[in-house]
Design a protein around this motif. Sequence first.
Motif: not given
Length: 337
Positions: A21-32
């Motif tokens: 199970e995958v729970n409340d997965l959040s992914i972000a990238y730092k960009t200009k």
Amino acid sequence: MNESNRFYKNGPDKSINGMFEVNDLSIAYKTKSGILNAVDNVSFKMKDTQGIGIIGESGSGKSSLAYGLMRSLAENGSIVSGSFIFEDQDILNISEKEFNEKYRWKKISMVFQGSMNSLDPVFTIEDQMREILSTHRKKISNKDCISIIRSALNDVGLNPDFVCKKYPHELSGGMKQRIVIANALLLGPTILIADEPTTALDVVIQSQVLQLLKKLKQETNMKIIIITHDMSLIPNLVDSVIIMYAGQAVEISDVKTVFEKPLHPYTQALIQSIPHIRSSEKSIKFIKGDPPNLTGIGEGCRFIDRCPRAFGDCKNDPPDILVGNNLVKCWLYKNTC
């Protein structure tokens, strides 16, 4: 038990708890331009022998979700929150060394988008497959190595006697894609993630690759996650679908319901955009407008500017609403809560 039986021929260990199970997965990238929130609180579960399709436009976050599960994000990407529970272990919360030793390619494997172009042009197919095995199974004998390679090629419908000594440029695109899939299966993973596995292939080869994945899912008890922008490819391959839009899972449904009675307006638009040979419609239906900029997401439904059914409540963030056995992130269903 010899190496070939242990690591490939028997496929994934069916005694292992098949749930993850995958729970409340959040992914972000730092960009200009700032922080790009590519995946926003996505949750789903998967059972034995199940296939899941993750579907959405380019930039919807579907590939980032897969790369996050594989812990293979780009240097500017990071997992902000969430968990990935597999074999009673949150594998997002273990060391990189432990993940590489126990899980990467051995239990969780991935066919990357455009990966058939990753085959090394100066080494034969056998040499490249042998390198994968020797890297992960350092004590494997030459006899067992050859046996595993031949079994893997046979299982993806290729003749080892013909393929092993060939270089990538001597093979067709469909054959190279099958070899990439065979490489991903060499160590007998329990989960296979395939990111756009039929990209750049003609329709005949597309069908063959999808039939191959379906066969592997049925015969090895392996769980398959298919990532695609084309909904027409997955009806006979997966049991459930996750519709991604602007980083969110806007609908999670069984595959029969999503085609017969799609819930979210975005899902409905995707279904309507699939061309039908026998249709009397001469014009192609498409979704007007563009997805929102994920570096500046505000409050409200992310589909509001493109939705033909938007109304006042849509200015607020929609909740996940259970409709039957399926989830939808849409205010249209607020009275079913």
